[in-house]
Design a protein around this motif. Structure first.
Motif, PDB file in Angstrom:
ATOM      1  N   TYR A   1      49.100  42.519  33.332  1.00  0.00           N
ATOM      2  CA  TYR A   1      48.079  43.100  33.671  1.00  0.00           C
ATOM      3  C   TYR A   1      47.448  42.789  34.841  1.00  0.00           C
ATOM      4  O   TYR A   1      47.429  41.761  35.072  1.00  0.00           O
ATOM      5  N   PRO A   2      46.690  43.612  35.404  1.00  0.00           N
ATOM      6  CA  PRO A   2      45.518  43.427  36.447  1.00  0.00           C
ATOM      7  C   PRO A   2      44.643  42.167  36.030  1.00  0.00           C
ATOM      8  O   PRO A   2      44.322  42.115  34.748  1.00  0.00           O
ATOM      9  N   GLY A   3      44.485  41.136  36.868  1.00  0.00           N
ATOM     10  CA  GLY A   3      43.719  40.042  36.415  1.00  0.00           C
ATOM     11  C   GLY A   3      44.451  38.834  36.140  1.00  0.00           C
ATOM     12  O   GLY A   3      43.894  37.940  35.670  1.00  0.00           O
ATOM     13  N   GLY A   4      45.581  38.986  35.899  1.00  0.00           N
ATOM     14  CA  GLY A   4      46.429  37.812  35.382  1.00  0.00           C
ATOM     15  C   GLY A   4      46.897  37.539  34.031  1.00  0.00           C
ATOM     16  O   GLY A   4      47.451  36.817  33.495  1.00  0.00           O
ATOM     17  N   ARG A   5      46.278  38.358  33.206  1.00  0.00           N
ATOM     18  CA  ARG A   5      46.363  38.444  31.548  1.00  0.00           C
ATOM     19  C   ARG A   5      47.784  39.030  31.551  1.00  0.00           C
ATOM     20  O   ARG A   5      48.429  39.991  32.169  1.00  0.00           O
ATOM     21  N   SER A   6      48.624  38.544  30.372  1.00  0.00           N
ATOM     22  CA  SER A   6      50.063  38.969  30.279  1.00  0.00           C
ATOM     23  C   SER A   6      50.386  38.933  28.728  1.00  0.00           C
ATOM     24  O   SER A   6      49.697  38.157  27.979  1.00  0.00           O
ATOM     25  N   GLU A   7      51.393  39.805  28.269  1.00  0.00           N
ATOM     26  CA  GLU A   7      51.621  39.799  26.917  1.00  0.00           C
ATOM     27  C   GLU A   7      53.144  39.641  27.081  1.00  0.00           C
ATOM     28  O   GLU A   7      54.002  40.222  27.842  1.00  0.00           O
ATOM     29  N   GLN A   8      53.930  39.212  25.967  1.00  0.00           N
ATOM     30  CA  GLN A   8      55.298  39.041  25.952  1.00  0.00           C
ATOM     31  C   GLN A   8      55.661  39.106  24.597  1.00  0.00           C
ATOM     32  O   GLN A   8      55.311  38.772  23.535  1.00  0.00           O
ATOM     33  N   SER A   9      56.747  39.960  24.258  1.00  0.00           N
ATOM     34  CA  SER A   9      57.669  40.057  23.124  1.00  0.00           C
ATOM     35  C   SER A   9      59.050  39.920  23.254  1.00  0.00           C
ATOM     36  O   SER A   9      59.623  40.135  24.396  1.00  0.00           O
TER      37      SER A   9
ATOM     38  N   SER B   1      51.974  40.664  52.676  1.00  0.00           N
ATOM     39  CA  SER B   1      51.170  39.481  52.661  1.00  0.00           C
ATOM     40  C   SER B   1      50.405  39.820  51.371  1.00  0.00           C
ATOM     41  O   SER B   1      49.550  38.681  51.059  1.00  0.00           O
ATOM     42  N   GLN B   2      50.480  41.074  50.614  1.00  0.00           N
ATOM     43  CA  GLN B   2      49.640  41.015  49.424  1.00  0.00           C
ATOM     44  C   GLN B   2      50.430  40.749  48.253  1.00  0.00           C
ATOM     45  O   GLN B   2      51.495  41.427  47.977  1.00  0.00           O
ATOM     46  N   ARG B   3      49.863  39.984  47.360  1.00  0.00           N
ATOM     47  CA  ARG B   3      50.480  39.554  46.063  1.00  0.00           C
ATOM     48  C   ARG B   3      49.606  39.424  44.847  1.00  0.00           C
ATOM     49  O   ARG B   3      48.369  39.053  44.995  1.00  0.00           O
ATOM     50  N   ARG B   4      50.057  39.540  43.780  1.00  0.00           N
ATOM     51  CA  ARG B   4      49.493  39.234  42.452  1.00  0.00           C
ATOM     52  C   ARG B   4      50.278  38.234  41.789  1.00  0.00           C
ATOM     53  O   ARG B   4      51.387  38.385  41.820  1.00  0.00           O
ATOM     54  N   THR B   5      49.643  37.271  40.826  1.00  0.00           N
ATOM     55  CA  THR B   5      50.571  36.414  40.429  1.00  0.00           C
ATOM     56  C   THR B   5      50.047  36.426  38.752  1.00  0.00           C
ATOM     57  O   THR B   5      48.984  36.377  38.444  1.00  0.00           O
ATOM     58  N   TRP B   6      51.066  35.799  38.111  1.00  0.00           N
ATOM     59  CA  TRP B   6      50.551  35.484  36.586  1.00  0.00           C
ATOM     60  C   TRP B   6      51.418  34.474  36.059  1.00  0.00           C
ATOM     61  O   TRP B   6      52.482  34.019  36.574  1.00  0.00           O
ATOM     62  N   ASP B   7      50.544  33.468  35.274  1.00  0.00           N
ATOM     63  CA  ASP B   7      51.266  32.429  34.720  1.00  0.00           C
ATOM     64  C   ASP B   7      51.951  32.884  33.084  1.00  0.00           C
ATOM     65  O   ASP B   7      50.962  33.515  32.633  1.00  0.00           O
ATOM     66  N   LEU B   8      53.011  32.607  32.862  1.00  0.00           N
ATOM     67  CA  LEU B   8      53.639  32.949  31.691  1.00  0.00           C
ATOM     68  C   LEU B   8      54.259  31.457  31.002  1.00  0.00           C
ATOM     69  O   LEU B   8      54.430  30.424  31.661  1.00  0.00           O
ATOM     70  N   PRO B   9      54.545  31.848  29.660  1.00  0.00           N
ATOM     71  CA  PRO B   9      55.157  30.387  28.950  1.00  0.00           C
ATOM     72  C   PRO B   9      56.584  29.973  29.997  1.00  0.00           C
ATOM     73  O   PRO B   9      57.059  30.879  30.187  1.00  0.00           O
ATOM     74  N   PRO B  10      56.778  28.759  29.705  1.00  0.00           N
ATOM     75  CA  PRO B  10      58.056  28.206  30.511  1.00  0.00           C
ATOM     76  C   PRO B  10      59.424  28.911  29.841  1.00  0.00           C
ATOM     77  O   PRO B  10      59.346  29.290  28.645  1.00  0.00           O
ATOM     78  N   GLY B  11      60.224  29.039  30.752  1.00  0.00           N
ATOM     79  CA  GLY B  11      61.424  29.929  30.509  1.00  0.00           C
ATOM     80  C   GLY B  11      62.376  29.827  31.516  1.00  0.00           C
ATOM     81  O   GLY B  11      62.186  29.392  32.617  1.00  0.00           O
TER      82      GLY B  11
END
Ligand SMILES: [Fe+2]
Lengths: 138, 501
Positions: free
Chosen positions: B368-376, B301-311
């Motif tokens: 990253y915690p808090g919803g920030r993300s990086e992509q390469s 029931s515990q989750r974290r989510t991130w929004d990323l560029p479409p793909g």
């Protein structure tokens, strides 16, 4: 038990003489040789959608085919829903996603699109006299 | 007396769910897809990879081309993929529709590799084989006069992957049950039922195995934005299965695990509404972000989510989690779903074109915690079928192996690549242009990451034969240390597994 059966058949033949009908449903494709077939007979779209069967049978499975009799009935349109209660718990088992996990079938071997088969696809004409209807699990 | 409508509607849930829209009339004189493919075959040798295998399967011994079997590399390579595409001169529209053909390659010191291939005898296969025509709707095709479906596994093609689980061989497919096979004879046993109330639930084709042997998997109910999650003990017994909601219905093919999390990337090919064939229920929706979801292994029931560029993606390499909860992950991702909803149709007509060939590249994501993300992105070529040293599943690692190809190369990948995720450096071996390479499976030898062999099959379209190649996983650029060739061609497959001797 012989007597009531005799009386029933007498009633049946007199009723049929009055222009009423019977249906002999043959079922094949029974994969597991245990449990019961649970069969419901419907005589209207409303009954079909609202799950009000006019008659029902619970038939012990003894092989890969079965035969079920309905009647006497007025001639008209009828539909049949059937499932194989393999584990004899009296209900159509479903899995966690709600997908039936026991075999089921509809008359005309109709298939649902996004749910049970629809009355127009599953209903069939029953004429006065004896009628045969074949159904299959698959 | 009967299941209620809502329950019956659930028939439609898994990729399996769809029941019978009437198919097109059967009396058409010729199927244009079948005829286009037949017409293309003489001119397009690559079409061999999409041709029907014999119904009885294949048996043969591979002849040595070069090298010799490395010491210690003894066992069986199993592979799965679609192998039957047409019946009664009518051909499936989509590559993923074909019935599962499981292959085994027995590797033994001093012996030539012995190969066998058998169709998974699903209910679908048995009924259609007996009828001589396709009877049920497939993932991307509606055969003429199809009968619809009455059960969840009615269209299970068992065609995507294989896994060994406590001595059992399972053929896997995304929309339904795992199918049990005898690992020695490849004879089919039937669907695996993990427990009460679990029959017919989807058990996807990319289970992940923790270092302690715990198996994790999922199945998607895209119509209801839900997943079933599976946790299986090393002995194959069920530890837990349950539904998890609020997972967008973007087609999810693969996932990743870390020590703490189950990580899902939900791409932008999204479930729109139920249509038949099932694949047409999905539409590209670039207006929303791609969604990453990390579910706690210990508390679903515990989750974290991130929004990323479409793909879009099919496959994840692997993931790991830092102590602060940051998740690092690599995946073969693309900006659109052109292969799934384009190229995989084209190949069935014998067409290969630049516009629909996959443009997947290996990407690195840091969540990253808090919803920030990086992509390469590694932009030196296209990549698919990423593989890892599976001993490091869920743990920090450095290498991903994958197949590779370049822009303009439309007839399939030719390269085997090792990617260093830290430096970005690659080792690359390019087979001849008329060789189509398949998934390189890592088989461990020494203790360190990447110490082992890459075993991969390939279709040599010039020789019209399937080959087996073994590379040193640390020295991919040197090319095969041993190669063999069968006296026949097999259809191209998807995924494999290794069973040590
Ligand atoms: Fe896959």
């Amino acid at each position: 038990m012989i007597l009531p059966a005799f009386i029933l058949s007498a009633v049946l033949s007199s009723a049929m003489a009055d222009g009423t009908a019977s249906i002999t449903v043959t079922v094949d494709g029974i994969e597991i040789g245990s449990g019961h077939l649970v069969v419901g007979l419907y005589d209207s779209a409303e009954g079909w959608d609202g799950e009000t069967a006019i008659d029902g049978r619970r038939v012990a499975v003894t092989g890969d085919v079965a035969e079920i009799e309905f009647g006497p009935l007025p001639a008209g349109r009828y539909g049949i829903k059937m499932y194989h209660d393999v584990d004899d718990d009296g209900q159509l088992d479903t899995n966690l996603m709600g997908i039936p996990s026991e075999p089921f079938a509809f008359s005309n071997n109709a298939m649902g699109r996004f749910g049970p088969a629809a009355w127009p696809d599953a209903s069939f004409a029953v004429d006065a006299g004896e009628n045969a209807h074949a159904m299959s699990f698959r | 007396m009967f299941a209620n409508r809502r329950e019956m509607i659930a028939l439609m849930t898994a990729a399996g769910g769809m029941a019978g829209l009437p198919g097109p009339a059967r009396a058409e004189p010729g199927d244009p897809v079948f005829e286009a493919f037949e017409a293309a075959r003489p001119e397009q040798p690559w079409t061999l990879g999409y041709a029907d295998a014999p119904a009885a399967g294949l048996d043969g011994v591979a002849q040595r081309l070069t090298g010799r079997l490395p010491e210690g590399l003894e066992g069986v390579l199993y592979r799965n993929g679609p192998g039957r595409f047409s019946r009664e001169n009518w051909r499936y529209r989509h590559w993923f529709d074909g019935d599962g053909l499981v292959q085994s390659w027995h590797l033994e010191a001093g012996e030539a590799p012995v190969h066998a291939a058998r169709f998974v005898e699903t209910r679908k296969w048995r009924r259609e084989e007996a009828a001589g025509r396709f009877l049920v709707p497939a993932f991307g095709s509606a055969p003429p006069d199809e009968e619809g479906l009455s059960g969840p596994d009615g269209m299970n093609a068992a065609n995507t992957s294989v896994m060994m689980l406590d001595g059992d061989l399972l053929a896997l497919w995304e929309g339904g049950s795992a199918w049990q096979l005898d690992p020695d004879t490849l004879q089919s046993d039937g669907p695996r039922v993990w427990g009460d109330g679990l029959a017919g639930l989807p058990f996807s084709a990319h289970p992940k195995v923790d270092p302690d042997g715990t198996v994790w998997n999922f199945g998607q109910d895209a119509a209801r934005n839900a997943l079933v999650l599976w946790q299986i003990a090393p002995d194959g017994s069920l530890r837990r299965a349950d539904m998890v909601g609020d997972v967008p219905g973007g087609m999810i093919h693969d996932f990743a695990v870390t020590e703490r999390s189950l990580v899902f990337l939900v791409g932008n090919l999204r479930f729109e509404r139920m249509r038949l064939p099932y694949l047409e229920s999905f539409r590209w929706d670039g207006s929303r972000p791609m969604r990453a979801i990390a579910i706690d292994k210990a508390d679903w029931s515990q989750r974290r989510t991130w929004d990323l560029p479409p793909g879009f993606l099919f496959h994840v390499g692997g993931a790991w989690e830092r102590t602060d909860g940051t998740i690092c992950l690599d995946a073969a991702m693309s900006g659109d779903a052109r292969f799934a909803i384009g190229g995989a149709y084209d190949v069935m007509r014998g067409v290969a074109r630049e516009e629909t060939v996959s443009q997947a590249r290996l990407h690195r994501l840091v969540l990253y915690p808090g919803g920030r993300s990086e992509q390469s992105v590694f932009d030196d070529g296209y990549a698919e079928f990423p593989q890892v040293d599976m001993r490091l599943t869920g743990l920090e690692r450095r290498y991903t192996w994958h197949v590779g190809w370049q822009p303009g190369q439309i007839q399939g990948p030719t390269d085997i690549v090792r990617r260093d995720l830290v430096s970005g450096a690659t080792q690359r071996f390019s087979h001849d242009a008329d060789v189509i390479v398949e998934e390189p499976l890592f088989v461990p030898a020494g203790p360190a990451e990447g110490e082992g062999w890459l075993v991969h099959t390939a279709l040599n379209t010039r020789a019209a034969a399937t080959e087996l190649h073994v590379l040193d996983a640390r020295n991919v650029g040197d090319g095969p240390v041993a190669s063999w060739r069968l006296p026949y061609a097999c259809p191209l497959g998807f995924h494999g597994c290794w069973r040590p001797a």
